[in-house]
Design a protein around this motif. Structure first.
Motif, PDB file in Angstrom:
ATOM      1  N   ALA A  95      26.794  -6.633 -56.272  1.00 10.23           N
ATOM      2  CA  ALA A  95      26.581  -5.219 -56.591  1.00 10.23           C
ATOM      3  C   ALA A  95      27.863  -4.424 -56.749  1.00 10.23           C
ATOM      4  O   ALA A  95      27.890  -3.426 -57.477  1.00 10.23           O
ATOM      5  CB  ALA A  95      25.704  -4.575 -55.512  1.00 10.23           C
ATOM      6  N   LEU A  96      28.936  -4.851 -56.079  1.00 12.87           N
ATOM      7  CA  LEU A  96      30.158  -4.050 -56.074  1.00 12.87           C
ATOM      8  C   LEU A  96      31.346  -4.733 -56.748  1.00 12.87           C
ATOM      9  O   LEU A  96      32.030  -4.140 -57.573  1.00 12.87           O
ATOM     10  CB  LEU A  96      30.546  -3.683 -54.632  1.00 12.87           C
ATOM     11  CG  LEU A  96      29.466  -3.035 -53.757  1.00 12.87           C
ATOM     12  CD1 LEU A  96      30.041  -2.690 -52.386  1.00 12.87           C
ATOM     13  CD2 LEU A  96      28.891  -1.807 -54.417  1.00 12.87           C
ATOM     14  N   ILE A  97      31.590  -6.001 -56.391  1.00 13.47           N
ATOM     15  CA  ILE A  97      32.832  -6.649 -56.829  1.00 13.47           C
ATOM     16  C   ILE A  97      32.732  -7.182 -58.254  1.00 13.47           C
ATOM     17  O   ILE A  97      33.658  -6.991 -59.063  1.00 13.47           O
ATOM     18  CB  ILE A  97      33.216  -7.772 -55.846  1.00 13.47           C
ATOM     19  CG1 ILE A  97      33.471  -7.160 -54.462  1.00 13.47           C
ATOM     20  CG2 ILE A  97      34.454  -8.523 -56.337  1.00 13.47           C
ATOM     21  CD1 ILE A  97      33.635  -8.157 -53.350  1.00 13.47           C
ATOM     22  N   CYS A 141      36.618 -12.041 -50.796  1.00 14.66           N
ATOM     23  CA  CYS A 141      35.659 -10.957 -50.627  1.00 14.66           C
ATOM     24  C   CYS A 141      35.092 -10.900 -49.213  1.00 14.66           C
ATOM     25  O   CYS A 141      34.768 -11.934 -48.627  1.00 14.66           O
ATOM     26  CB  CYS A 141      34.504 -11.124 -51.625  1.00 14.66           C
ATOM     27  SG  CYS A 141      35.036 -11.322 -53.340  1.00 14.66           S
ATOM     28  N   LYS A 142      34.967  -9.696 -48.705  1.00 17.92           N
ATOM     29  CA  LYS A 142      34.351  -9.444 -47.412  1.00 17.92           C
ATOM     30  C   LYS A 142      33.181  -8.483 -47.602  1.00 17.92           C
ATOM     31  O   LYS A 142      33.072  -7.800 -48.609  1.00 17.92           O
ATOM     32  CB  LYS A 142      35.368  -8.846 -46.433  1.00 17.92           C
ATOM     33  CG  LYS A 142      36.601  -9.729 -46.203  1.00 17.92           C
ATOM     34  CD  LYS A 142      36.235 -11.089 -45.639  1.00 17.92           C
ATOM     35  CE  LYS A 142      37.446 -11.991 -45.506  1.00 17.92           C
ATOM     36  NZ  LYS A 142      37.074 -13.351 -45.038  1.00 17.92           N
ATOM     37  N   LYS A 143      32.307  -8.448 -46.614  1.00 22.52           N
ATOM     38  CA  LYS A 143      31.128  -7.584 -46.698  1.00 22.52           C
ATOM     39  C   LYS A 143      31.528  -6.112 -46.786  1.00 22.52           C
ATOM     40  O   LYS A 143      32.516  -5.695 -46.180  1.00 22.52           O
ATOM     41  CB  LYS A 143      30.240  -7.817 -45.472  1.00 22.52           C
ATOM     42  CG  LYS A 143      28.884  -7.134 -45.552  1.00 22.52           C
ATOM     43  CD  LYS A 143      28.082  -7.315 -44.281  1.00 22.52           C
ATOM     44  CE  LYS A 143      28.580  -6.360 -43.210  1.00 22.52           C
ATOM     45  NZ  LYS A 143      27.698  -6.327 -42.024  1.00 22.52           N
ATOM     46  N   SER A 144      30.765  -5.353 -47.523  1.00 18.05           N
ATOM     47  CA  SER A 144      31.018  -3.916 -47.643  1.00 18.05           C
ATOM     48  C   SER A 144      31.039  -3.276 -46.264  1.00 18.05           C
ATOM     49  O   SER A 144      30.172  -3.522 -45.423  1.00 18.05           O
ATOM     50  CB  SER A 144      29.924  -3.264 -48.494  1.00 18.05           C
ATOM     51  OG  SER A 144      30.107  -1.873 -48.572  1.00 18.05           O
ATOM     52  N   THR A 197      23.224   0.574 -48.741  1.00 23.55           N
ATOM     53  CA  THR A 197      22.123  -0.405 -48.735  1.00 23.55           C
ATOM     54  C   THR A 197      22.649  -1.841 -48.747  1.00 23.55           C
ATOM     55  O   THR A 197      21.864  -2.773 -48.605  1.00 23.55           O
ATOM     56  CB  THR A 197      21.214  -0.202 -49.960  1.00 23.55           C
ATOM     57  OG1 THR A 197      21.950  -0.523 -51.167  1.00 23.55           O
ATOM     58  CG2 THR A 197      20.734   1.238 -50.047  1.00 23.55           C
ATOM     59  N   ILE A 198      23.952  -2.017 -48.917  1.00 19.30           N
ATOM     60  CA  ILE A 198      24.534  -3.360 -48.990  1.00 19.30           C
ATOM     61  C   ILE A 198      24.707  -3.907 -47.573  1.00 19.30           C
ATOM     62  O   ILE A 198      25.426  -3.330 -46.760  1.00 19.30           O
ATOM     63  CB  ILE A 198      25.898  -3.323 -49.711  1.00 19.30           C
ATOM     64  CG1 ILE A 198      25.775  -2.673 -51.087  1.00 19.30           C
ATOM     65  CG2 ILE A 198      26.469  -4.723 -49.829  1.00 19.30           C
ATOM     66  CD1 ILE A 198      24.857  -3.379 -52.032  1.00 19.30           C
ATOM     67  N   GLU A 222      27.216 -11.521 -49.865  1.00 22.30           N
ATOM     68  CA  GLU A 222      26.725 -11.918 -51.191  1.00 22.30           C
ATOM     69  C   GLU A 222      26.283 -10.699 -51.990  1.00 22.30           C
ATOM     70  O   GLU A 222      26.545 -10.595 -53.196  1.00 22.30           O
ATOM     71  CB  GLU A 222      25.560 -12.903 -51.041  1.00 22.30           C
ATOM     72  CG  GLU A 222      25.252 -13.707 -52.300  1.00 22.30           C
ATOM     73  CD  GLU A 222      26.425 -14.563 -52.753  1.00 22.30           C
ATOM     74  OE1 GLU A 222      26.565 -14.763 -53.983  1.00 22.30           O
ATOM     75  OE2 GLU A 222      27.211 -15.024 -51.904  1.00 22.30           O
ATOM     76  N   ALA A 223      25.613  -9.769 -51.307  1.00 23.07           N
ATOM     77  CA  ALA A 223      25.195  -8.538 -51.986  1.00 23.07           C
ATOM     78  C   ALA A 223      26.402  -7.711 -52.401  1.00 23.07           C
ATOM     79  O   ALA A 223      26.404  -7.078 -53.463  1.00 23.07           O
ATOM     80  CB  ALA A 223      24.292  -7.723 -51.067  1.00 23.07           C
TER      81      ALA A 223
END
Length: 367
Positions: free
Chosen positions: A30-32, A81-84, A20-21, A25-26
């Motif tokens: 939510a993860l990092i 950080c990069k997008k999931s 769902t990510i 930013e999400a």
């Protein structure tokens, strides 16, 4: 709560939400951030975890690091950080290279919220290496990976200790990758080396080289297969001395194999019980039929049983008195649905004797 239990819990949650990510930013939120929190750093304290730390690089002003972990007001780790779902490669690490050069941090981390690539400056001082010395995947990790990750936690962080093992980690990983590639497609030089050992003093013709490429590949596969079979045989069969001196029950115990599903189920139960008791009191004892989870390693204090030998049908056994109640679950994460029941069982054992009657469980298959 042990680090491995926290990571297991986080892994289960991430498996459910990762699809769902949709944005970077999400991914961060939510993860990092939960991962950094798991390492023991307070993501809500800017003196400990600073988002978008400004790191001016030459003529470029206002360059920002996604996250900087601080200790004594100095950065010790930088997170890019990069997008999931994004691939993590050298081009994605370009900003991290620049940040690493202008800050005091010794470690840079490139991540998409699932994989975490840890870099340092083994090749040249103050210049981040092009290849990571350690990689951690939150969805696919083993105990040894957690032991390495533990060095980056707030209570254990020590630059010298990490640097002492970073070189071995990096080059061991590189050699393993090479050997893995050779198992599938042996290099020409490796085939020549094998040929020269077998055909000493003989000319290696193209026909022999082609033949030995296939032979080398098959030899690799056979060797690995034999090693695995040897280990399984050692785990399942007692030695001659044990056959002569052990009772039938002891021989049965030696044939018990604890599966990864049982270990994960045990860790989930420990994670659930951290709120009501010391996790060290929660003990796993495996048998041929089921895996028992006990309080204080006491057969009279069963918390639950994991009937996981048939992986197509996962069953939990619970105790609220003398009888065992079995419940089928679809997935290991379903254990969390019974957290209240598991906690209540432990609270029952910890009540004063006059407040609860003893629970008598006959564990016929356990020692």
């Amino acid at each position: 709560m042990d680090l491995i239990d926290q990571l297991k819990e986080l892994s289960i949650r991430i498996k459910k939400i990762k699809d769902t990510i949709q944005t970077e930013e999400a991914t961060k939120n939510a993860l990092i951030m939960p991962f950094i929190q798991t390492l023991g750093y307070n993501v809500f304290d800017p003196t400990e975890v600073t988002p978008e730390l400004i790191a001016d690089v030459g003529m470029k002003k206002g360059e920002k690091v996604d996250y900087a972990i601080l200790m004594g007001n100095k950065p010790i780790m930088l997170f890019e950080c990069k997008k999931s779902g994004s691939d993590l490669n050298v081009s994605h690490a370009s900003q991290l290279f620049r940040y690493f050069h202008v800050t005091e941090a010794r470690f840079g981390v490139l991540t998409n919220g699932i994989s975490y690539c840890f870099f340092t400056d083994l090749e040249q001082a103050n210049k981040m290496d092009e290849k990571p010395f350690f990689e951690f995947n939150i969805l696919a990790f083993k105990d040894q990976h957690v032991e390495e990750l533990k060095k980056f936690t707030k209570p254990a962080f020590n630059v010298e200790l990490i640097m002492n093992t970073a070189s071995d980690l990096k080059y061991t990983r590189a050699v393993r990758n090479i050997l893995s590639d050779w198992m599938v497609s042996p290099s020409e030089d490796f085939v020549k080396l094998a040929c020269s050992e077998v055909f000493s003093g003989k000319r290696i013709t193209p026909a022999i080289k082609e033949q030995f490429t296939l032979i080398t590949k098959n030899a690799f596969q056979q060797l690995i297969s034999e090693k695995i079979n040897d280990r399984l045989k050692m785990a399942m069969e007692p030695t001659e001395g044990m056959k002569a001196n052990s009772s039938p029950r002891e021989l049965d115990q030696d044939r018990i194999i604890t599966t990864e599903e049982e270990l994960e189920g045990y860790r989930i139960v420990r994670a659930i019980l951290r709120e009501v008791t010391d996790p060290k009191r929660v003990v796993m004892r495996d048998s041929r039929s089921y895996c028992a989870i006990l309080l204080d390693n006491n057969n009279r204090k069963p918390i639950c049983r994991l009937w996981f030998n048939n992986l197509s049908r996962l069953v939990l056994g619970f105790f609220d008195g003398k009888d065992e109640k079995k419940i089928q679950i679809a997935d290991l994460s379903d254990i969390y649905q019974y957290a209240d029941q598991i906690k209540q069982t432990v609270r029952m054992y910890d009540k004063p004797v006059d407040e609860s009657s003893p629970v008598e469980i006959v564990a016929s298959e356990m020692g």
